[in-house]
Each structure stands twice: as C-alpha cells, then as structure tokens.
Scaffold this active site. Sequence first.
Site, PDB file in Angstrom:
ATOM      1  N   ILE A 177       0.080  -2.259   8.402  1.00  0.00           N
ATOM      2  CA  ILE A 177       0.479  -0.978   8.981  1.00  0.00           C
ATOM      3  C   ILE A 177      -0.728  -0.053   9.089  1.00  0.00           C
ATOM      4  O   ILE A 177      -0.957   0.579  10.124  1.00  0.00           O
ATOM      5  CB  ILE A 177       1.611  -0.338   8.151  1.00  0.00           C
ATOM      6  N   VAL A 195       1.446  -6.836   1.215  1.00  0.00           N
ATOM      7  CA  VAL A 195       0.767  -7.226   2.461  1.00  0.00           C
ATOM      8  C   VAL A 195       1.065  -6.212   3.569  1.00  0.00           C
ATOM      9  O   VAL A 195       0.179  -5.830   4.329  1.00  0.00           O
ATOM     10  CB  VAL A 195       1.184  -8.650   2.907  1.00  0.00           C
ATOM     11  N   CYS A 196       2.310  -5.754   3.618  1.00  0.00           N
ATOM     12  CA  CYS A 196       2.766  -4.869   4.697  1.00  0.00           C
ATOM     13  C   CYS A 196       1.893  -3.620   4.902  1.00  0.00           C
ATOM     14  O   CYS A 196       1.508  -3.334   6.040  1.00  0.00           O
ATOM     15  CB  CYS A 196       4.219  -4.472   4.488  1.00  0.00           C
ATOM     16  N   PRO A 197       1.545  -2.880   3.833  1.00  0.00           N
ATOM     17  CA  PRO A 197       0.757  -1.666   4.088  1.00  0.00           C
ATOM     18  C   PRO A 197      -0.634  -1.958   4.643  1.00  0.00           C
ATOM     19  O   PRO A 197      -1.180  -1.133   5.369  1.00  0.00           O
ATOM     20  CB  PRO A 197       0.690  -0.973   2.726  1.00  0.00           C
TER      21      PRO A 197
END
EC number: 1.11.1.26
Length: 184
Positions: free
Chosen positions: A61, A56-58
């Site tokens: 970002i 999920v993080c990328p």
Amino acid sequence: MANKVLSLGASFPDFNKKAVVSIEKGKEFYDLSYEEIKNSGKWMVMFWWPKDFTFVCPTEIAEFNKHNADFADRDAVLVGASTDSEFVHVAWRRDHEDLRGLQFPMLADTSKSLAEELGILEENEKVAYRATFIVDPQGIVRWVSMYDLNVGRNVKEVLRVLDALQTDELCPCNWQKGEATINA
C-alpha cells in the site's frame, strides 16, 4: 471450488462502496462508485490486499502510494481495496505511519460482494487474494494479476504494464516506456 476470476475482455462490475479517503475527523469516508470512475474517462488500477493490520500489505500500500503521481500522470485512478470495514481501514491508517498520508481511496468491501464478483475471494478465510486489475476507460479489464497471500507484488511492473497497454501497440518482453514497440 474457487470462483472464476474476472478475466481479460470482461466488463468490470459496477460497485458503490464506502471508502476511506482521509484520517481527518468528519472527512474519513466517501461513497465511491465505479460509475464515478468510469465517468472520469480515466483508466482504473484497483489492487486488493487480504487484511488490514498485517505485515506484507502495508509495504504494498505504501509503495502504491509512493507512485500515486505516476498513476495520475498516466490518467489512471488508483483504488486500494480489501474486505475489511471502513472503520478498520481508518483505524489502520491512523495507527500505521506509512498509511497516514495515503492519496487514494481504501475501498471497504465488507459484504465481500465485489471480491466475489471478481473471483478473488479466498475459500477458507474469505479474504481477498492480492489481486490487481487494470481497467481501461471503457470499463474493460485489460490486465489481471494475482499473488499468493504471503507474497507482495511489484508496483513498478503494474506501471510498466499500464504504460504498455496505453501504447495500444505491440510491446516486446521487458518493454519499458520510451522504448520502441514492434512494427508488425
């Protein structure tokens, strides 16, 4: 028991941390301090993610990066952060196509001290929650949002709130930049 999250009206804590600002050999790292950001006279939008090399993080970002110019146009400094080290950050940036061209620093809170001070450190894994802080040029927290570890945030909503805060006026529900504010 979880820490108390730093809330509205609080002063954002000082920090001085390593940040990844490039993937070019010899130019990867920078010592970023909150004092430097405050001295710029700009707003700060700091967003946290739990772990590098996740799923999920990328997406978040990369979305923040797509809107970096929108934050800059609003006189806001964008800072991404997690409790991973600067070495993990730079490896992830080199490894992940969507992260290679980031235009904002990736702060490494390896001591977890800033995440702890902000009250956003998850109890069991000791990783940061998906938290976003909007801080005004005087260093005062004006907006905080937190998401569960498995739910990505909405970058356009962060921009909308920043726009509303910068009007210094009363903004109704779902207000968008350019719309009328409330005259009370």
